[in-house]
Every structure is written in structure tokens, then in C-alpha cells.
Scaffold this active site. Structure first.
Site, PDB file in Angstrom:
ATOM      1  N   TYR A 168       0.738  -1.314   0.008  1.00  0.00           N
ATOM      2  CA  TYR A 168       0.065  -0.114  -0.141  1.00  0.00           C
ATOM      3  C   TYR A 168       0.810   1.329  -0.053  1.00  0.00           C
ATOM      4  O   TYR A 168       1.999   1.204   0.130  1.00  0.00           O
ATOM      5  CB  TYR A 168      -1.012  -0.003   1.049  1.00  0.00           C
ATOM      6  CG  TYR A 168      -0.707  -0.011   2.538  1.00  0.00           C
ATOM      7  CD1 TYR A 168       0.678   0.120   2.946  1.00  0.00           C
ATOM      8  CD2 TYR A 168      -1.750  -0.247   3.621  1.00  0.00           C
ATOM      9  CE1 TYR A 168       0.914  -0.166   4.337  1.00  0.00           C
ATOM     10  CE2 TYR A 168      -1.478  -0.547   4.718  1.00  0.00           C
ATOM     11  CZ  TYR A 168      -0.279  -0.425   5.252  1.00  0.00           C
ATOM     12  OH  TYR A 168      -0.032  -0.566   6.691  1.00  0.00           O
ATOM     13  N   GLU A 169       0.096   2.168  -0.292  1.00  0.00           N
ATOM     14  CA  GLU A 169       0.906   3.724  -0.426  1.00  0.00           C
ATOM     15  C   GLU A 169       2.041   3.323  -1.507  1.00  0.00           C
ATOM     16  O   GLU A 169       3.069   4.222  -1.625  1.00  0.00           O
ATOM     17  CB  GLU A 169       1.694   4.127   0.660  1.00  0.00           C
ATOM     18  CG  GLU A 169       0.544   4.713   1.845  1.00  0.00           C
ATOM     19  CD  GLU A 169       0.038   5.958   1.455  1.00  0.00           C
ATOM     20  OE1 GLU A 169       0.909   6.717   0.708  1.00  0.00           O
ATOM     21  OE2 GLU A 169      -1.103   6.233   1.991  1.00  0.00           O
ATOM     22  N   GLY A 170       1.566   2.648  -2.637  1.00  0.00           N
ATOM     23  CA  GLY A 170       2.479   2.646  -3.659  1.00  0.00           C
ATOM     24  C   GLY A 170       3.472   1.295  -3.406  1.00  0.00           C
ATOM     25  O   GLY A 170       4.158   1.209  -2.491  1.00  0.00           O
TER      26      GLY A 170
END
Lengths: 606, 606
Positions: free
Chosen positions: B443-445
Site C-alpha cells: 500500500y501507499e505505492g
């Protein structure tokens, strides 16, 4: 959710084009019936069974898990029916001797079978897999009577087996085993104790379960030299091939685990259970070790399987899912975005999976030929032959088990990464492969234990480096023949350098170990990983040479397949093999950087 | 099951002895109240809360998970009470401006808080953590009215917030967002669409939930330039600080995940929900990116936390569990076997965890000072200052997020290995850390996206390599001052070489990219990992120098602590840093080995 497809093209490439199994089988007594068309038919049928029967139960088995109710363990929905089909297909006896009802085919055929079934559904395949361990033990160390009583129903699959080693206070260090065996007047023993982590300890797939149990006789010597081996069936045999009275062995509880939830991991309580000694008194651990190498190769399959399965699923997703544009320009201009497969970093992950799956498969199939000879030696009573091949296999085993399971775990994790956030969601199945694979680096000896077995036992203690010299000679002999190969030359040079380096590293470690014993444990993991990367490089070079030659000689019926082999070999040498050098540097560093700290100075909290 | 102990000694070593936070805070307006004794009191209290309130809920929260019943999500037992205490302690407003009810302390104090709470119980800490993202967005881009309405209850923790970005068809590629926003006569918008993977999307901890939503206005330009940002509360504010009518946003389902089961991951359905535009039309993505760097550093904490937690638990086990004898001779002769801690390979695993935990913590605390300046710039309206620090931080962010979360995951897996088979069993908690940590790489890239952000955006596009030149200059300036250091000299030389190599690699990649754009994606992961290992080496060298000097100058009150620092630095340079060279070799290899295969030729099944 995509499902397993048996990679038959790759399997046949290895057995027919790289390792020439037809010739190998022709040299074996057990190979008599393993003619190319029989092998082909078996692989096809095994692939079908794995794809159609086992694969569909993989995810549902994880969701449902096993249950313990009123002392009985039940497996997930569909397992009983699938096992019934497995049994009816005669799969359990594929590589078992004909005299106990098996098909008498070479051990390697059993490995190919285990690979396909295990990749489609590892937790399911553990039930029959554990049985094979029990069967091997009874075959090699049981009395004639024990063989007659137990081997036929086990080979049919009507009964299953387990290996009961671990206790709460010890796993690796089996010298600490406490389970007691009291001799009885009738020659039997009363077994009492608790075993933990017993895979398939209880289940509803078979009418009986035969436990092979490590226990201590009264007054046995302390430690590893006082352990004996016993057969303890769930139901006592009735003497007519059926089952009689219930024995004093019960499943106390099921472990709640990270994965392989459809495989019952049991705490087994032995309470004055009737058992019979198998093999000589106090030599239980030796008896276990006889087939440890084959059991560990069985676990090494769990390195290859998840890499293959996760790769198949991730590849499909990477072709379908669209995100961003390729850096070298739009690939699917009519679509909102390009497929993931056009991003180099996604290909890096996919090719890593492919390189580990196919390179690992090659390592397994190469070693399986040694297992065939070893088993034949045992069955013929030619212990010298058996031992010679066991030694060769013994060197490769910790590399296969230790290195391939770590690589399989890495590959499974990359599969999750290809899926992005969706990889973390259970319905896609990718995270299950990660959870199910982690156990492979732990059971049958952790990665750390494999590394110690390789460097400490197989290389230093047993052969004073001879095992490395012998294996690297095999590599360099092969590589020397390829240095004039028009295309494969760079691979060959690289291998010659690595073979030499492997020997140099071994010698340096042996010299250091004379003064500093800790170096063996300190360097073991790096040494094993280095060994794994080099062995896999050897396999990729061999596969590339076959592929080059097929393309060169023209008329290759599957040109794209060979080109893919070569491309993956290039990828492996360029992008994965460099890791070997990091391990080489690290293994030679002083033990001081590990050992200098007092245990109480390793953390300062509060 | 061992529990979390706040590593206050190490935290204070970094902020007081290595990075001189007192001086740093003295240079900040928000640092006025962050005097050493206030900081000390806050850390102590935060550590106590993390140890006593959050840590005990870590395992039970995983077992129980969240539930969705009648449209409402409930968190596991004890979460509501723990959150109440969190709110009462004023923890949510620690680094928020005083005018909205916060304590106005520097952003880095918030990071120290997040680290402790997140390490003790990551899934719990996600609820207030996501709120911080919403608070930052409203603070920076909201109107005065929006700030008045939302920021006070959010800062108090009475309300919570979310970030609603991802949709079924897109995560990374937000240009594909389809959620619609229809303008209404009263200036509001009706929001309709489906968002997935919404952490804290619904729960029972707060009286209201404020969603920050990416959506498209009618006739907005296609792609990323047509995305706007909206505030959509679960309950419409009643204008008096309380809540009124229910809005048209509901949780459709909870995702079943690999881990972080106590954190509610929701599918959120927006059905003509009332929302208000935040920031300018069609500039929603820019608004998001303003604080993306800080949000990603928040996730980077999840690299350090699991390494610390898993290390604490594994170390305890390694001291207690006995197996085999140490290779250098019996250590505990009166016992049946030696503790695991006496085996070099076990120490290799533990020290890897320690090196990643403490080295990663240093990387975070170093970067946090930049965040302090950046936030101060924003709050003062000094956008030039904010941007300058955002650029510096922007270079480090993908290294922190990408590298540290991968290392945290490796450390968590090593914790399982130290436990052996027991690590796979849920009751010991080690496998939970693995499952909970895997999400950090997604998550968050994902890791791949961080790598691309680093090499493609921060290094090549925005600074033409300048970011590397600037950062390596910082390293080499420091290292040059240490080459005469009696003890730290070898570290300094190594760093000087690595700093130069980092630049050479960057230049070579930039030159290649002129002709071959794919190299950016092909090399990105290796480049990021190389950057991470070198940055961490810089941190270990800095920590070692402080430790050497403290020991040298005598009277060190905690000599053993400093010795442990030095030993760990030696371990890191000898055994982990060599991996950087494997990445260096791999990143320069031709893109051909990734790109040459057609997608349809990547698998040949059947």
C-alpha cells in the site's frame, strides 16, 4: 481465480531433452516398465488429476481447514472424494515395489507425480506424502512380518502413515526425545508420550493410520544414541488385512497455523499405546536418516511448486491488468492503459519466478536420477551402491531443500507484488501461496539446519571438501566442453570461474575452521545460498545449450519455447546470479562480528 | 507470548546523541515546547501506553478481526476502550497546530509516537494514522470553513478520517478513477462511485468519519488532469461541532486479508453522497501529492516496527530455547543443550533484525528533521521553504518506504525462522508479524512504484541526477571528516567508495536511458535497494562514530550499549552491505534480458 496447469512441456523438455531419462530408465531394473509412452501417459493422467481434481480444492481447503471433533479429525469438504480417486488411480504405489502391490516404477516417477499434485494442492498432497515416509521406513527397516502387515494397505492407500519425531521440548535436537517405550512380555512395547507438529496425525481419509514413532527404551543411553523406532498403528491390525481394536493414540489438538490449513497438524498423545520395535534397539535415528535425503527432496519440491503456481497466476494477471504506460511508448494505444506485462519491473518479478521454478525443477530432476540408483541399491540389497548414491545425493539434498524453498518463498512473495494490493486479499489466492510456502523453510529441518548439514556435515566432516570437488568437477567438465559453443560460451566461462571459486571458498572455510569452529555455523547460510545459485546456474546453462542446439539444427517444433529458455537463462545469469557474490563476500567475514556480543547486551529496552 | 518494550534507550541515543534533536528543535518555531524534558516525558508516556494498552491487544485483534453487521463495522474487543484512552491522552493532536486544538509539537514527535504505537500494534495504529492523512489534506487545501468544521473534531480524535483513492479498476494509475461528482445548486456535490481498499472506511471508534475522496467532475479532462478532491463525511456536520444527518456513504463489505485483520479494509459505496470540493477543480492529484511524502514515511515506519518487534520476541526465544551444542564447545554444560543464542547462524538472523530495526530507525529520524522544516514552511505559508525541504525529503521517501518495508518483511520472516516450526504456529505471534508486515510493501505505492518514483521521477526527471549528487555529497563530506578517526576509518573509506559508485551508477543509467527508456523500470528496483543499503551504511557509520567517541572519552554510563552499536555496525558492513554490489551488477545489465520475450511466450503449459 486462475487454476494450475501442469507444465508438461517443460517437464518433458527436462526428462527427454536435457537429462535423457529414457536412457537413464533403460539402465534401471525399475525402469523396465518406464518406457517413454508409459511415462508420457502417466504424466498426462497425473496432470489431469492435479488440474481437475486437486487444484479446485486448494482455496476452499484453506478457507475451511481441518476440524477436531470428539477426538476425530475431519478434512475439508471434497478431500475424502479426491483421496478416493487418488487411491483408485493407484497413485500411492507408483514407485513402490510390485511385491507389495506397487507399480514398481523408478523413484523419480514418484517425484514427478509429487511435483504436479503438490503444486496443484500442497496441503492435500501432504497426506499421501507423509505415508511415503512411513512406507520407506518399513520397507527398509521392518521385519518380514511388519512388511506383510503394513506395506500392502499403505501401498494401496487404504492406510496412511505418519512420522512422529518432534516433542514440545525438541525438534531439531532429537537427542532430547522423552517418549518412553516399555517392553511387554509378548515382545510388544507400551508407548507413552506427547508428540507435536504431527502432519496427518489424524484424519478421515483412510481406515487406519500407521505412526512411526521415536521413543526411548528404559535404561537407553542418553542423547541421540538412545532413541529407538516403533510402529504404532491407530487401530491394531486384525491379521487379515483389516483393522481391529483401537490403540492408545489420540489427537489432543490441532495446531492453528499460518498456512497449510487443510493439512492436519496434530498434537498426538500416546498413552500406553501398543507398538512394535522397528530396526535395532537404540538405532532409531540412524534408521530415520536412511531416507532423510529423499524426504528432504520431497520438501524441496515445495520450493519449485509455489514458484510455478504463483508464476502462472501472476502471469495471467500481468497480461490482463492495465496500469500506466510502458516507458518505451504506448503498447495498447486503444486501451486506457498498458498491461502490466509491458513494465520492465513487472517482468523482472515474473522472470525471477520463472527462473526459480524452471531452474529448481531442473535441479530436482537432475538429483532424482541419483535417487533412482540409490533406491535400486536398497531394493537389491546392494548397500555399497545405495551408499555411494546416497552420498552423492546427500551433498545436493540440503542445497535443494534449503535453497529452493527459500527461492520458492521469494517467488511466492513476488507473485503477491505483481498483484499489488489485490495480492493481499484472500480471494485472489496469491497470499495463500505465501502462507503455505513458509512452512517449507521450517519443517524437515529449517533453512539454517540444511545449511549446517551441507557445510558442517556433508562438506567438512564427511568428505573434507571432497563433495565440493566432485560436484564442481562435474560442472567444469561440462563447461569446458561448451567453451567452444558459438552461443553458450559466456555461460560456460562464468561457470568455470564459479566452480573454481566454490572450491576456493570451501578451502578457505576449512582452514579457518581449524582455529575457529564457529565459522561453520557463521558461514553456513551464505555457503548454502552460494551453492544454490551456482548449481542453478549450471542447470540454466545446460538448458540453454540444449535450446541453442535445437534452434541451430532447425526444424525445432517449438521455437518459441527454446527462445524463452535462452532468454530466461540470460536473465538468470545477468540479474540473479550476481547475488552469489554477495554471499561469497559475507561468508568469509570474521565470526567476531557475530559472536562478540554477550547475549544480555543484544537489546536495551526500557 | 512476549510483549513490546519501547526501545527508549535507542530512540534517545538517536535523537540526543546522533542527530541532536534539542538543537534542531531549538531552530523550529514548533520546537518551542519540545524541550528535552517535555520530549522525554512524552516518550516515556507514549512507551507506557504502547506497552500496556496497545501491545496486549495485538494478538487478540488478529484472532477476532473486524465485523460488518447491519451496515456497521465493529472493531475487535478492547479497541474502543484503547482508542478512548488514546483520545483522552491527546495523542491525535500531538503535532497538530494549536489553533485547531493540537499541541503544536514538531512533526517528528508525531513520527516517534507513531513508531511506538505502530510497533506495539500496527493494525490499531492505522485508525488514527489514516486520520492524520485526512487532517493534513484539510489543513493544506481546505477552506477556512472546512478547517473550522472538520479539523477540531479530527484533532481531538472525536472524528476519524480516511483517504478514498483506489477503485476496482485502478490503484497506482489514478487517472482511471471513475467516481463521479455532480455539482448541486447549493455549491455542494453529489458523489457516486465505488472505492475499494479503504482502511478505516467504517468502524465504531469515533462518532463520525470524514472521507477524502478522489472523483471526477462532469466534463473533466481525461486521465490524471481531471481528478478533483472532495470531503464526504459519514454524518453531515450539524454546524455546532456535532453530527447530523447520515450521508449516502456505506461500507459494502470488508476485505478478507492476509493480515492486519483488526484494521477494517472496506469497500465503500458512495451513492449520491453529499460532498464538498477541497482545493481547486481538477487538481485533486496534486493536492494528494503535497503530503504523499509524509504519508509514505508513515508507512516506512512499518519497516522498522516489525523488525524491532520480531527481534524482541526472537531474542527472548533464542535465550530460552535450548537445542544442540555450540560449535565452539558447550556453553551451558549443566543443561541438556545450549541456548539458540550460542549458534552463530541464529545470531546472524538476530543481528540482521537488529541492524535493520536500528539502522532503519536512524534513517527515519534523520529524514524526520526535513519533515519538520517542510511542515513549518507550509504552516508559515513559506511555500519556497516548504518546497525546498519537500524536495530533499522526496528523494529519501521512496528509499525509506521501498527499502525499509522490504527489510522489515525480511526481518519478520527471520523472526519466524529463529522460532523454527513454532514460528509457524499462531499462538507464538511470529507469523502474525509476517502477515501484518506484507501489506507495507504494497500500500501507499508498491515497492516497484517506490523504485520507479525514486529513479524515474526524483533522480532522473526532476533533478537529472542532482538528488544523488546532493545526498552523496552529504555522505562523503561526513566520511571525509572520519578518515582520520582511529576506529571508524574503515567505515569512512567504504562510504567514500560507495558514494562515488552511487554517482557513477546514476550517470550510467541516465546515459543508457537516452536511448533505452526501459532501463528506468528495469534498473529501478536494484537502484532503490542499492540506495537503501548505502544510506543505511551511512547511518551505521554515524552511530558507530558516536559510540566510539563516547567509549573513548570514558565515563560512558552505558558502555555495553555503545559496544553493541559498534558490533552491529561491523556486522552490517561485513554481512549485509555486500548485497549492494549484487544490485549494482544487476542494474547495469541490458534491458534485453527482461524485454525480449513476447508476453505469449512466457509460459508453455499443457
Amino acid at each position: 481465480m486462475p487454476t494450475y496447469k501442469a507444465p508438461l512441456r517443460d517437464m518433458k523438455f527436462l526428462i527427454n531433452e536435457v537429462f535423457d531419462y529414457p536412457k537413464h530408465y533403460a539402465s534401471l531394473k525399475s525402469g523396465e516398465n518406464a518406457t517413454p509412452d508409459i511415462v508420457d501417459a502417466i504424466l498426462t493422467e497425473c496432470g489431469r488429476f492435479s488440474e481437475e481434481v486437486l487444484s479446485p480444492l486448494y482455496q476452499s481447503g484453506d478457507e475451511e481447514g481441518c476440524k477436531l471433533e470428539n477426538g476425530d479429525v475431519s478434512t475439508p469438504k471434497g478431500y475424502k472424494e479426491a483421496y478416493e480417486q487418488y487411491m483408485m488411480g493407484g497413485w500411492q504405489g507408483l514407485s513402490a515395489p510390485e511385491e507389495v502391490g506397487g507399480q514398481g516404477l523408478p523413484a523419480s516417477m514418484g517425484l514427478l507425480k509429487q511435483e504436479m499434485m503438490g503444486t496443484a494442492n500442497w496441503p492435500f498432497s501432504m497426506y499421501p506424502g507423509l505415508s511415503l515416509g512411513a512406507m520407506n521406513t518399513i520397507q527398509l527397516h521392518g521385519s518380514d512380518e511388519q512388511r506383510q502387515t503394513y506395506l500392502v494397505p499403505l501401498t494401496e492407500g487404504r492406510w496412511a502413515g505418519t512420522m512422529c519425531l518432534t516433542e514440545p521440548q525438541c525438534g531439531t535436537d532429537l537427542g532430547q526425545v522423552k517418549t518412553r517405550a516399555e517392553p511387554q512380555a509378548d515382545g510388544s512395547y507400551k508407548i507413552t508420550g506427547t508428540k507435536i507438529f504431527i502432519s496427518s496425525g489424524d484424519h478421515d481419509l483412510t481406515e487406519n493410520i500407521v505412526h512411526i514413532v521415536l521413543a526411548r527404551l528404559p535404561d537407553a543411553p542418553k542423547g541421540t544414541k538412545g532413541i529407538s523406532l516403533f510402529i504404532v498403528p491407530k487401530f491394531l491390525p486384525n491379521g487379515e488385512g483389516g483393522v481391529g481394536q483401537r490403540n492408545g493414540v489420540t489427537c489432543g489438538s490441532l495446531e492453528k497455523k499460518m498456512g497449510i490449513k487443510a493439512s492436519a497438524t496434530c498434537v498426538m498423545n500416546f498413552d500406553d499405546a501398543t507398538g512394535h520395535l522397528i530396526g535395532p534397539e537404540n538405532e532409531g535415528l540412524n534408521c530415520m536418516f536412511t531416507f532423510m535425503n529423499t524426504a528432504r527432496i520431497g520438501t524441496a519440491i515445495q520450493g519449485v511448486g509455489p514458484a510455478e503456481l504463483s508464476y502462472q497466476w501472476a502471469l495471467e494477471y500481468a497480461k490482463e491488468r492495465r496500469s500506466m504506460r510502458a516507458l518505451s511508448g504506448k503498447k495498447d494505444p486503444e486501451q486506457v492503459a498498458d498491461s502490466l506485462i509491458h513494465h520492465a519491473d513487472v517482468r523482472r518479478m515474473l522472470l525471477t519466478q520463472k527462473a526459480f521454478a524452471e531452474g529448481g525443477r531442473a535441479m530436482l530432476y537432475d538429483a532424482a536420477r541419483l535417487a533412482d540408483h540409490m533406491v535400486e541399491g536398497h531394493l537389491e540389497g546392494d548397500e555399497k551402491k545405495a551408499e555411494a548414491y546416497d552420498d552423492k545425493l546427500g551433498f545436493l539434498t540440503p542445497i535443494l531443500k534449503g535453497f529452493l524453498t527459500e527461492m520458492g518463498y521469494e517467488a511466492a512473495n513476488l507473485g503477491v507484488q505483481v498483484f499489488g494490493g489485490h495480492g493481499y486479499i484472500r480471494e485472489h489466492g496469491m497470499e495463500q501461496i505465501v502462507r503455505d510456502t513458509k512452512i517449507a523453510t521450517l519443517y524437515e529441518g529449517t533453512t539454517g539446519i540444511q545449511a549446517l548439514d551441507l557445510l558442517g556435515r556433508k562438506v567438512m566432516l564427511s568428505t573434507q571438501g571432497g563433495a565440493v570437488r566432485e560436484f564442481t568437477l562435474r560442472i567444469s567438465n561440462w563447461a569446458r566442453r561448451q567453451v567452444t559453443h558459438r552461443k553458450a560460451r559466456p555461460f560456460a566461462w562464468e561457470l568455470l570461474k564459479l566452480a573454481a571459486q566454490w572450491n576456493v571458498l570451501t578451502v578457505r572455510l576449512m582452514l579457518t575452521a581449524r582455529k575457529d569452529r564457529d565459522i561453520i555455523s557463521a558461514a553456513a547460510n551464505d555457503f548454502m545460498m552460494f551453492s544454490g545459485y551456482v548449481t542453478m546456474a549450471y542447470m540454466w546453462a545446460r538448458m540453454a545449450v540444449v535450446a541453442y542446439d535445437k534452434l541451430e539444427n532447425g526444424g525445432a517444433e517449438s521455437e518459441a519455447f527454446y527462445r524463452a529458455k535462452i532468454a530466461t537463462a540470460e536473465f538468470y545469469f545477468d540479474r540473479l546470479l550476481p547475488r552469489a557474490q554477495a554471499h561469497a563476500t559475507s561468508m568469509l567475514s570474521p565470526t567476531r562480528n557475530l559472536m562478540q556480543l554477550d547475549a544480555q547486551d543484544m537489546a536495551f529496552t526500557g
